[in-house]
Each structure stands twice: as C-alpha cells, then as structure tokens.
Design an enzyme around this catalytic site. Sequence first.
Site, PDB file in Angstrom:
ATOM      1  N   ASP A  53       2.429   2.529   2.521  1.00 26.98           N
ATOM      2  CA  ASP A  53       2.500   3.142   3.845  1.00 26.98           C
ATOM      3  C   ASP A  53       3.873   2.912   4.470  1.00 26.98           C
ATOM      4  O   ASP A  53       4.559   1.947   4.137  1.00 26.98           O
ATOM      5  CB  ASP A  53       1.420   2.550   4.766  1.00 26.98           C
ATOM      6  CG  ASP A  53       0.025   3.000   4.348  1.00 26.98           C
ATOM      7  OD1 ASP A  53      -0.062   3.981   3.609  1.00 26.98           O
ATOM      8  OD2 ASP A  53      -0.940   2.358   4.757  1.00 26.98           O
ATOM      9  N   CYS A  58       0.808  -1.224   0.000  1.00 23.68           N
ATOM     10  CA  CYS A  58       0.000   0.000   0.000  1.00 23.68           C
ATOM     11  C   CYS A  58       0.840   1.273   0.000  1.00 23.68           C
ATOM     12  O   CYS A  58       0.296   2.362  -0.107  1.00 23.68           O
ATOM     13  CB  CYS A  58      -0.909   0.012   1.224  1.00 23.68           C
ATOM     14  SG  CYS A  58       0.033   0.055   2.750  1.00 23.68           S
ATOM     15  N   CYS A 115      -2.020   3.533   7.515  1.00 24.30           N
ATOM     16  CA  CYS A 115      -3.463   3.467   7.744  1.00 24.30           C
ATOM     17  C   CYS A 115      -3.748   3.408   9.232  1.00 24.30           C
ATOM     18  O   CYS A 115      -2.844   3.247  10.059  1.00 24.30           O
ATOM     19  CB  CYS A 115      -4.035   2.247   7.035  1.00 24.30           C
ATOM     20  SG  CYS A 115      -3.621   0.728   7.884  1.00 24.30           S
ATOM     21  N   CYS A 132      -1.020  -4.695   7.428  1.00 24.36           N
ATOM     22  CA  CYS A 132      -0.884  -3.520   8.298  1.00 24.36           C
ATOM     23  C   CYS A 132      -0.146  -3.922   9.580  1.00 24.36           C
ATOM     24  O   CYS A 132       0.718  -3.197  10.070  1.00 24.36           O
ATOM     25  CB  CYS A 132      -2.244  -2.937   8.647  1.00 24.36           C
ATOM     26  SG  CYS A 132      -3.365  -2.782   7.246  1.00 24.36           S
TER      27      CYS A 132
HETATM   28 FE1  FES Z   1      -1.231   0.076   4.383  1.00 25.78          FE
HETATM   29 FE2  FES Z   1      -2.678  -0.631   6.419  1.00 25.78          FE
HETATM   30  S1  FES Z   1      -3.366  -0.172   4.413  1.00 25.78           S
HETATM   31  S2  FES Z   1      -0.549  -0.423   6.339  1.00 25.78           S
END
Ligand code: FES
Length: 158
Positions: free
Chosen positions: A37, A35, A64, A108
């Site tokens: 992140d 993602c 997130c 995540c």
């Molecule tokens: Fe990327 Fe949760 S959606 S860490």
Amino acid sequence: MEDFESKVREALADPKNQGEMADADAVGTVGSPDCGDMLRIWLKFTEKDGKRVIDRASFQSFGCQTAMAVASMATELLRGRTVEEAAGLDATELAGDLGALPPMKIHCGQLVEGALRDALGGAGDAPRAAASPVSAAPTLSQDLAAKAVGPVRVVPLD
Ligand code: FES
C-alpha cells in the site's frame, strides 16, 4: 477489536482532509513493504505566536481502510503542531480516537507515521520540511502508473 473496526468504519464514512494540496509546503510518500500500500501526506505551515506550526494537512492513499482512517485522524490532529511536536507522534498517537491499533494493523498506522516523517524531512528537521519541492513531486497516481511498467504492478482496489 470490534470496537476498533466500528471506529474505522465511522472515520471512513466521513474521511477528513482527503486529496492533494496544491499549495503545500511539504509532501511525504511511503509504500509499505508489508502489503504494497502507498500513502502520501501534504503539509501546509503557518506562523502562530512566533512559531511555525502545521496549518493544514491532507492525504491521498491507495491503502487499506485502516491506513485511511488513521490518516484522516492524523491530518486533523496535526493542525497547530510544530514540526518537532508532529515528528514526536507515533502511529498510535496519530490514530487518535481510533485507539490502539490491533497487532495486524500496526503497519497501517506506521504507513501514516512514515509519510508524515517523510514530509517533515526527518525527525525535527524543520528547514528541510520548508524546502521540500512540492511542485516537483508527482501525484500518487503518477507514481502508481510509473510502477505499473515495472516488474511490480500495483492495482488499487475499490
Ligand atoms: Fe497495508 Fe493496511 S494493509 S496499510
């Protein structure tokens, strides 16, 4: 699933141990290939009963809400653990009271697990954790700023 989401909301209402740790002994950063992140974890060690244990842990996240909730739980439950004990915790264990992560949210939790392992310098590798050059590590915002000039631009959302 709903129960999980309400627990995440509860954890985010009062996130624990958020922010950089100036006097940390070790730092670990990961970015999720799933993602985009990013999450960073800082660790401070102390001696207790002749053992080197985690005194404090903190995190900073451009991720997130689930990753932040897991990081909040994880940084609480890492306290008092040896490097070996901390390295043995998987994403589900790090999620603590949040319980089992839904399939869509497993990565995540793995973001938190990955940042922790990076900070620990590999599973059970205590000497490297001790030697991590925290002062040389840029902040997560600096990392993100650096990424902004590359082909991939990371734009944190509110
Ligand atoms: Fe990327 Fe949760 S959606 S860490």
